[in-house]
Write a protein that holds these residues in place. Structure first.
Motif, PDB file in Angstrom:
ATOM      1  N   LEU A  84      55.453   1.796 -63.461  1.00 12.50           N
ATOM      2  CA  LEU A  84      55.306   3.255 -63.339  1.00 12.50           C
ATOM      3  C   LEU A  84      55.589   3.943 -64.673  1.00 12.50           C
ATOM      4  N   LYS A  85      56.560   3.461 -65.403  1.00 15.83           N
ATOM      5  CA  LYS A  85      56.906   4.058 -66.702  1.00 15.83           C
ATOM      6  C   LYS A  85      55.765   3.948 -67.705  1.00 15.83           C
ATOM      7  N   GLU A  86      54.914   2.957 -67.538  1.00 13.41           N
ATOM      8  CA  GLU A  86      53.782   2.748 -68.456  1.00 13.41           C
ATOM      9  C   GLU A  86      52.589   3.656 -68.154  1.00 13.41           C
ATOM     10  N   LEU A  87      52.575   4.261 -66.974  1.00 12.23           N
ATOM     11  CA  LEU A  87      51.431   5.076 -66.566  1.00 12.23           C
ATOM     12  C   LEU A  87      51.419   6.428 -67.275  1.00 12.23           C
ATOM     13  N   LYS A  88      50.204   6.917 -67.493  1.00 13.86           N
ATOM     14  CA  LYS A  88      50.035   8.257 -68.047  1.00 13.86           C
ATOM     15  C   LYS A  88      49.941   9.244 -66.889  1.00 13.86           C
ATOM     16  N   PRO A  89      50.418  10.460 -67.080  1.00 12.32           N
ATOM     17  CA  PRO A  89      50.273  11.469 -66.017  1.00 12.32           C
ATOM     18  C   PRO A  89      48.813  11.602 -65.588  1.00 12.32           C
ATOM     19  N   GLY A  90      48.608  11.630 -64.285  1.00 15.19           N
ATOM     20  CA  GLY A  90      47.265  11.762 -63.741  1.00 15.19           C
ATOM     21  C   GLY A  90      46.537  10.454 -63.521  1.00 15.19           C
ATOM     22  N   GLU A  91      47.071   9.350 -64.050  1.00 10.62           N
ATOM     23  CA  GLU A  91      46.446   8.044 -63.849  1.00 10.62           C
ATOM     24  C   GLU A  91      46.607   7.641 -62.385  1.00 10.62           C
ATOM     25  N   GLY A  92      45.533   7.263 -61.748  1.00  6.49           N
ATOM     26  CA  GLY A  92      45.562   6.949 -60.327  1.00  6.49           C
ATOM     27  C   GLY A  92      45.984   5.520 -60.031  1.00  6.49           C
ATOM     28  N   PRO A  93      46.327   5.248 -58.788  1.00  4.97           N
ATOM     29  CA  PRO A  93      46.768   3.899 -58.409  1.00  4.97           C
ATOM     30  C   PRO A  93      45.689   2.837 -58.585  1.00  4.97           C
TER      31      PRO A  93
END
Length: 160
Positions: A84-93
């Protein structure tokens, strides 16, 4: 039944003993209180903008669970948090990558060691030389992945 006895020798079955001792090592390393990690997951979900349905979709994809409360291993919960920490805001599952899963990494490591035909002592010596650790249990998931990559390189060089 975690310990089965061999009826002829009245000795614990070695396979069961190994998996039981590995489970005990996990339990010794796992903290009893996961509330900080669960709070951090909530924070990361807010940061990337996921609702419960998106989290459920991702958990189903990666862990086969519909809820994080079904995750029973601390290492898996940590893998989830780290991803989760690696995800960019708005990136979907659906776009999000799958987290490293410790059990998969350990199984891969075992298979590589078997292909190399190394004894446990050879594997420990190589681990000590490469990563300055006495046991795979001392490695985090990223280090364990690195160790597997080193083993793969050894396997390739032995084939040439």
């Amino acid at each position: 039944m975690p310990f089965q006895k061999d009826e002829q020798n009245h000795q614990p079955n070695n396979i069961e003993q190994l998996s039981t001792s590995e489970h005990q090592v996990y339990n010794q390393m796992d903290p009893e209180d996961w509330s900080d990690e669960l709070a951090a997951i909530d924070h990361e979900l807010q940061r990337v903008g996921w609702d419960r349905d998106q989290e459920m979709l991702y958990l189903q994809k990666c862990f086969g669970h519909s809820s994080r409360h079904r995750i029973t291993r601390y290492s898996e919960l940590n893998s989830y948090l780290n991803q989760l920490k690696e995800l960019k805001p708005g990136e979907g599952p659906n776009e999000a990558g799958k987290p490293l899963r410790r059990t998969d990494l350990l199984n891969q490591c075992d298979q590589l060691l078997e292909k190399l035909r190394w004894t446990p002592e050879q594997g420990r010596r190589y681990l000590q030389e490469q990563l300055k650790a006495r046991s795979r249990q001392q490695l985090n998931d990223q280090q364990l992945l690195s160790f597997n990559m080193l083993l793969e390189a050894e396997l390739i060089s032995n084939m040439q």
